[in-house]
Design a protein around this motif. Structure first.
Motif, PDB file in Angstrom:
ATOM      1  N   MET A   1     -11.315  19.694   2.056  1.00 43.41           N
ATOM      2  CA  MET A   1     -12.399  19.372   1.136  1.00 43.41           C
ATOM      3  C   MET A   1     -13.178  18.165   1.645  1.00 43.41           C
ATOM      4  SD  MET A   1     -12.282  17.507  -2.406  1.00 43.41           S
ATOM      5  CE  MET A   1     -12.521  16.071  -1.396  1.00 43.41           C
ATOM      6  N   VAL A   2     -12.437  17.159   2.139  1.00 45.53           N
ATOM      7  CA  VAL A   2     -13.084  15.960   2.668  1.00 45.53           C
ATOM      8  C   VAL A   2     -14.013  16.335   3.820  1.00 45.53           C
ATOM      9  CG1 VAL A   2     -12.677  13.789   3.891  1.00 45.53           C
ATOM     10  CG2 VAL A   2     -11.235  14.408   1.953  1.00 45.53           C
TER      11      VAL A   2
ATOM     12  N   ILE B   1      -5.069   6.342  -1.123  1.00 47.72           N
ATOM     13  CA  ILE B   1      -4.962   7.039   0.156  1.00 47.72           C
ATOM     14  C   ILE B   1      -5.886   6.401   1.174  1.00 47.72           C
ATOM     15  CG2 ILE B   1      -5.399   9.217   1.337  1.00 47.72           C
ATOM     16  CD1 ILE B   1      -4.131  10.634  -0.656  1.00 47.72           C
TER      17      ILE B   1
ATOM     18  N   THR C   1       0.834  -1.201   0.000  1.00 52.72           N
ATOM     19  CA  THR C   1       0.000   0.000   0.000  1.00 52.72           C
ATOM     20  C   THR C   1       0.871   1.254   0.000  1.00 52.72           C
ATOM     21  OG1 THR C   1      -1.525  -1.256   1.367  1.00 52.72           O
ATOM     22  CG2 THR C   1      -1.967   1.077   1.147  1.00 52.72           C
TER      23      THR C   1
ATOM     24  N   LEU D   1       1.317   4.013  -3.143  1.00 52.23           N
ATOM     25  CA  LEU D   1       0.566   5.232  -2.796  1.00 52.23           C
ATOM     26  C   LEU D   1       0.575   6.263  -3.917  1.00 52.23           C
ATOM     27  CD1 LEU D   1      -0.949   6.965  -0.744  1.00 52.23           C
ATOM     28  CD2 LEU D   1       1.245   7.689   0.164  1.00 52.23           C
TER      29      LEU D   1
ATOM     30  N   ILE E   1      -1.993   7.969  -8.134  1.00 59.99           N
ATOM     31  CA  ILE E   1      -2.606   9.260  -7.826  1.00 59.99           C
ATOM     32  C   ILE E   1      -2.136  10.355  -8.787  1.00 59.99           C
ATOM     33  CG2 ILE E   1      -2.683  11.105  -6.102  1.00 59.99           C
ATOM     34  CD1 ILE E   1      -3.067   9.039  -4.014  1.00 59.99           C
TER      35      ILE E   1
ATOM     36  N   ALA F   1      -5.134   9.811   8.610  1.00 59.47           N
ATOM     37  CA  ALA F   1      -5.255  10.654   7.420  1.00 59.47           C
ATOM     38  C   ALA F   1      -4.088  11.636   7.349  1.00 59.47           C
ATOM     39  CB  ALA F   1      -6.582  11.414   7.435  1.00 59.47           C
TER      40      ALA F   1
ATOM     41  N   ALA G   1     -14.742  10.851  -0.979  1.00 60.02           N
ATOM     42  CA  ALA G   1     -14.072  11.897  -1.740  1.00 60.02           C
ATOM     43  C   ALA G   1     -12.586  11.615  -1.950  1.00 60.02           C
ATOM     44  CB  ALA G   1     -14.256  13.238  -1.055  1.00 60.02           C
ATOM     45  N   LEU G   2     -12.004  10.712  -1.168  1.00 57.82           N
ATOM     46  CA  LEU G   2     -10.559  10.467  -1.284  1.00 57.82           C
ATOM     47  C   LEU G   2     -10.239   9.370  -2.288  1.00 57.82           C
ATOM     48  CD1 LEU G   2      -9.318  10.630   2.402  1.00 57.82           C
ATOM     49  CD2 LEU G   2      -8.855  12.253   0.579  1.00 57.82           C
ATOM     50  N   PRO G   3      -9.109   9.490  -3.009  1.00 52.57           N
ATOM     51  CA  PRO G   3      -8.684   8.436  -3.932  1.00 52.57           C
ATOM     52  C   PRO G   3      -8.395   7.157  -3.146  1.00 52.57           C
ATOM     53  CG  PRO G   3      -7.408  10.451  -4.258  1.00 52.57           C
ATOM     54  CD  PRO G   3      -8.212  10.654  -3.027  1.00 52.57           C
ATOM     55  N   SER G   4      -8.647   6.010  -3.784  1.00 46.75           N
ATOM     56  CA  SER G   4      -8.548   4.757  -3.040  1.00 46.75           C
ATOM     57  C   SER G   4      -7.141   4.418  -2.515  1.00 46.75           C
ATOM     58  CB  SER G   4      -9.143   3.609  -3.852  1.00 46.75           C
ATOM     59  OG  SER G   4      -8.223   3.166  -4.797  1.00 46.75           O
TER      60      SER G   4
ATOM     61  N   MET H   1     -13.822   7.314   6.402  1.00 53.46           N
ATOM     62  CA  MET H   1     -13.479   8.436   5.514  1.00 53.46           C
ATOM     63  C   MET H   1     -14.467   8.518   4.340  1.00 53.46           C
ATOM     64  SD  MET H   1     -10.854  10.506   5.852  1.00 53.46           S
ATOM     65  CE  MET H   1     -10.502  10.786   7.582  1.00 53.46           C
ATOM     66  N   PRO H   2     -14.888   9.700   3.997  1.00 47.41           N
ATOM     67  CA  PRO H   2     -15.835   9.853   2.886  1.00 47.41           C
ATOM     68  C   PRO H   2     -15.219   9.369   1.577  1.00 47.41           C
ATOM     69  CG  PRO H   2     -15.572  11.906   4.134  1.00 47.41           C
ATOM     70  CD  PRO H   2     -14.517  10.974   4.600  1.00 47.41           C
TER      71      PRO H   2
ATOM     72  N   LYS I   1      -6.801   3.389   1.315  1.00 49.11           N
ATOM     73  CA  LYS I   1      -6.189   2.111   1.731  1.00 49.11           C
ATOM     74  C   LYS I   1      -5.103   2.344   2.759  1.00 49.11           C
ATOM     75  CE  LYS I   1      -6.576  -0.597  -2.490  1.00 49.11           C
ATOM     76  NZ  LYS I   1      -5.711  -0.989  -3.611  1.00 49.11           N
TER      77      LYS I   1
ATOM     78  N   LEU J   1      -7.780  17.407   2.703  1.00 47.96           N
ATOM     79  CA  LEU J   1      -8.580  16.986   3.849  1.00 47.96           C
ATOM     80  C   LEU J   1      -9.637  18.025   4.229  1.00 47.96           C
ATOM     81  CD1 LEU J   1      -6.146  15.140   6.273  1.00 47.96           C
ATOM     82  CD2 LEU J   1      -8.049  14.187   4.977  1.00 47.96           C
TER      83      LEU J   1
ATOM     84  N   GLU K   1      -7.772   9.845  -8.587  1.00 42.47           N
ATOM     85  CA  GLU K   1      -7.319   8.712  -9.388  1.00 42.47           C
ATOM     86  C   GLU K   1      -7.505   8.972 -10.866  1.00 42.47           C
ATOM     87  OE1 GLU K   1      -8.228   4.631  -7.465  1.00 42.47           O
ATOM     88  OE2 GLU K   1      -9.562   6.112  -6.572  1.00 42.47           O
TER      89      GLU K   1
END
Lengths: 202, 202
Positions: free
Chosen positions: A93-94, B9, A48, A52, A56, B28, B4-7, B1-2, B11, A91, A67
């Motif tokens: 934005m999240v 991250i 992972t 990373l 991305i 995070a 909105a984050l790429p997978s 986590m919502p 993971k 974050l 992605e």
């Protein structure tokens, strides 16, 4: 760490201490916890980490990490493209997405202007915001500056507000006041003064 | 986590939250910190994780983790083999080594007896300690029980003391009392009572 530890553990402790907020004791606890996990578990964690950055990319519209380019939010036809919310970090934005209230799109600056840390406007995606707004001028109705309510965040918001003013688009700043669950007694003077200034009629 | 984050991250955040004491927000923060590091840095971290268990063995004498068997301490001819200090975890041994006062050898149990967590004497390296002491009976002068001063640690120390009593070797328990820099006012009753009981003449 004393020499009493085997070097693979010392190395891992060393890696952990590089992370923000993790001291030597916490790093040692984490390393020993991982030592008790199976090789498979460690392999997954390791993979992972290695992958990373591979998958991305940066969204060419909102500058957020994603992605795909454009990112899912910029691509979403249900989002209101006429409102752009400017935030410092992904974050942030999240956090805003977590409210499920905002239906517009975002622009991620990648930080705040901070002369102390050597971060000027050029290190942030401010030029990209300017270009984006200039290009979409006719369709954009509002720009919400949701920079952090810190010194740096306020400075960044003010800088952007000035920069975009000639374009004659409504520019707003998120409200500052007392947080829910807060206590007047313990609030600092600036927060209280913001709360007073921003008072609303019932 | 919502979502909105790429997978990649998401993971990595997920992997971090598996670690003890690391919640979603900290995870995070760590993941985003790593995202800003170079691919090389990430590669080193990833490799360190993957290799953690590959080069670590258990010392067949003291049961501690090490790169060689026997471990450097058990192999060291300058260490006094007639004194065995029994500890719960490798980090307890590291802490004792940090004092540079102890010149004997160790025995690492791998934890404490804890019925709540389902850890009995058989899950610890107590049998190995017993065999070790029985075999070296003529040469061993003292066994220091340095188990943690917790309920579980005390129970483990007491269990071992009883188990080894028939061998007629001096068995001691590390002193319990007030820690340096402590304050009587804030010390709990048991610590205070231990400090009183263990008082020494000037």
């Amino acid at each position: 760490m004393p020499n009493a530890l085997p070097s693979p553990i010392k190395k891992l402790i060393n890696e952990f201490t590089k992370l923000p907020g993790i001291g030597e004791k916490t790093a040692a606890r984490l390393a020993f916890y991982l030592l008790k996990q199976s090789k498979e578990e460690l392999g997954i964690f390791s993979k992972t980490l290695a992958e990373l950055k591979e998958k991305i990319v940066r969204c060419s519209i909102c500058q957020n990490i994603a992605e795909t380019d454009p990112c899912p939010i910029c691509k979403d036809s249900n989002r209101d493209k006429s409102v752009i919310c400017v935030v410092g970090e992904p974050l942030d934005m999240v956090a805003l997405e977590g409210t499920s209230e905002y239906k517009g799109v975002y622009h991620v600056l990648g930080g705040s202007i901070s002369p102390v840390e050597g971060i000027g406007p050029d290190q942030l995606k401010i030029k990209e915001l300017q270009n984006r707004v200039e290009k979409g001028k006719d369709k954009i109705k509002e720009i919400i500056l949701a920079n952090n309510p810190t010194l740096e965040g306020e400075a960044t918001a003010m800088y952007i507000a000035k920069l975009l003013k000639p374009l004659n688009i409504k520019i707003t700043r998120i409200a500052r006041g007392l947080p829910v669950g807060g206590d007047l007694e313990y609030a600092d003077e600036v927060t209280l003064s913001n709360a007073l200034k921003g008072r609303k009629e019932y």
